[in-house]
Design an enzyme around this catalytic site. Structure first.
Site, short mmCIF file in Angstrom:
data_model
loop_
_atom_site.label_atom_id
_atom_site.label_comp_id
_atom_site.label_asym_id
_atom_site.label_seq_id
_atom_site.Cartn_x
_atom_site.Cartn_y
_atom_site.Cartn_z
N HIS A 1 8.19 36.24 -15.51
CA HIS A 1 8.61 34.81 -16.18
C HIS A 1 8.35 34.72 -17.70
O HIS A 1 8.03 35.93 -18.10
CB HIS A 1 7.82 33.76 -15.53
CG HIS A 1 6.21 34.01 -15.43
ND1 HIS A 1 5.67 35.17 -15.31
CD2 HIS A 1 5.49 33.19 -16.23
CE1 HIS A 1 4.25 34.96 -15.45
NE2 HIS A 1 4.22 33.91 -15.78
N ASP B 1 2.21 36.11 -21.97
CA ASP B 1 1.18 37.22 -21.68
C ASP B 1 2.08 38.25 -20.79
O ASP B 1 1.55 39.15 -20.57
CB ASP B 1 -0.14 36.74 -20.82
CG ASP B 1 0.27 35.81 -19.54
OD1 ASP B 1 1.26 35.13 -19.73
OD2 ASP B 1 -0.49 36.08 -18.36
N HIS C 1 5.16 28.89 -9.60
CA HIS C 1 4.25 29.02 -10.81
C HIS C 1 4.58 27.77 -11.69
O HIS C 1 5.18 26.73 -11.17
CB HIS C 1 4.63 30.37 -11.37
CG HIS C 1 3.63 30.57 -12.91
ND1 HIS C 1 2.14 30.32 -12.51
CD2 HIS C 1 3.77 31.16 -13.97
CE1 HIS C 1 1.59 30.93 -13.90
NE2 HIS C 1 2.65 31.16 -14.51
#
Ligand SMILES: [Zn+2]
Ligand SMILES: [Zn+2]
Length: 297
Positions: free
Chosen positions: A60, A64, A137
């Site tokens: 995604h 990070d 998420h």
């Protein structure tokens, strides 16, 4: 087949943990699953050559998980890479990669193929395939399944009887399923060994425990999961769309996986063994990942 953990922290790196990145080596295929900040530096602590990496799969678009691509791409250019690099990721990945491709100061001279992923098979080779599955998420996110195809092995004794041992016609037999040899018709099913299931590795990316992950994980040899939180922050994990150790262990148990590895730890946990312990109460084969940990499958 070897899996190397290059970064095992959540969004914030710590002294001992880099941002998310996992490396998979399968024969001569060298692939990254996520590429957090500092991944190329992490590679320096291993014997994995950035030069040999041929693909990167991004779960995604949170920073990070992909910000390390910029540095990696730039370094590959400095080092005069010529081979193509494939980058897979959700909708929007092309905008990120295009930026670097068009950024004058990068002067890229090697090809980068950006492939926008959807649910289902995203890559297929003769001996393996990679599948993406949607997870839960806070932004559109996928997990990945690496699946080795079942291998066809021929029975040596039977080949000997047919005067086919080490014969070039064996590959034709595997391909076509039937050949003619010395006036006889030989069928593949008459000489092949019982099929052996291929190896399977599943990576959840960032997600709370969900049905999609449970389905994807079914009978995998290795399941790598988001374990940002522990039992003490179960509500938060659901609210933020992250995994919690025990919930993930329940999935591993239901899905009959071989080994569960927890990663993407929040920096609030000073000792991730606590999370490992929580997971082991449900599923014994649970392990907390550490940077540079290697697993042979
Ligand atoms: Zn993350
Ligand atoms: Zn995320």
């Amino acid at each position: 087949m070897k899996v190397t953990f290059l970064g095992t922290s959540g969004s914030l790196p710590t002294k001992k943990r880099g941002q998310p990145a996992i490396h998979l080596q399968y024969k001569d295929e060298s692939m990254l699953w996520d590429c957090g900040e500092g991944t190329q530096r992490q590679l320096k602590h291993t014997d994995i050559s950035p030069f040999k990496i041929n693909s990167a799969y991004i779960t995604h678009l949170h920073a990070d998980h992909l910000i390390g691509l910029a540095g990696l791409i730039q370094s590959l250019q400095f080092l005069d890479r010529k081979e193509k690099l494939e980058i897979y990721g959700p909708k929007g990945i092309d905008r990120y990669v295009e930026f670097f491709k068009n950024w004058d100061h990068f002067n890229l001279e090697f090809e980068i193929d950006t492939i926008e992923i959807r649910k289902g098979r995203i890559k297929e080779r003769e001996d393996y395939e990679v599948e993406a599955f949607p997870v839960k998420h806070s932004t559109p996110s996928y997990g990945f399944i690496f699946k080795e195809k079942p291998s066809i092995n021929l029975n040596k004794e039977k080949l000997k009887e047919l005067d086919l041992l080490n014969h070039p016609k064996c590959s034709e037999l595997k391909e076509k399923g039937e050949i003619e040899h010395k006036g006889n018709k030989i069928k593949l099913e008459d000489v092949k060994e019982p099929e052996k299931e291929g190896r399977k590795v599943v990576y959840s990316g960032d997600t709370k425990p969900c049905k999609e992950l449970e389905r994807a994980a079914e009978n995998s040899d290795l399941l790598i999961v988001d374990s940002t939180f522990g039992e003490d922050h179960k509500e938060k994990s659901i609210e933020y769309g992250h995994g919690e150790a025990k919930g993930m262990a329940e999935i591993a148990k239901k899905a009959n996986v071989g080994k569960l590895v927890l990663t993407h730890f929040s920096n609030r946990y000073k000792d991730e063994r606590e999370l490992e312990k929580e997971a082991r109460e449900v599923f014994e084969e649970s392990y907390a990942a550490e940077d540079f940990m290697e697993i042979e499958i």
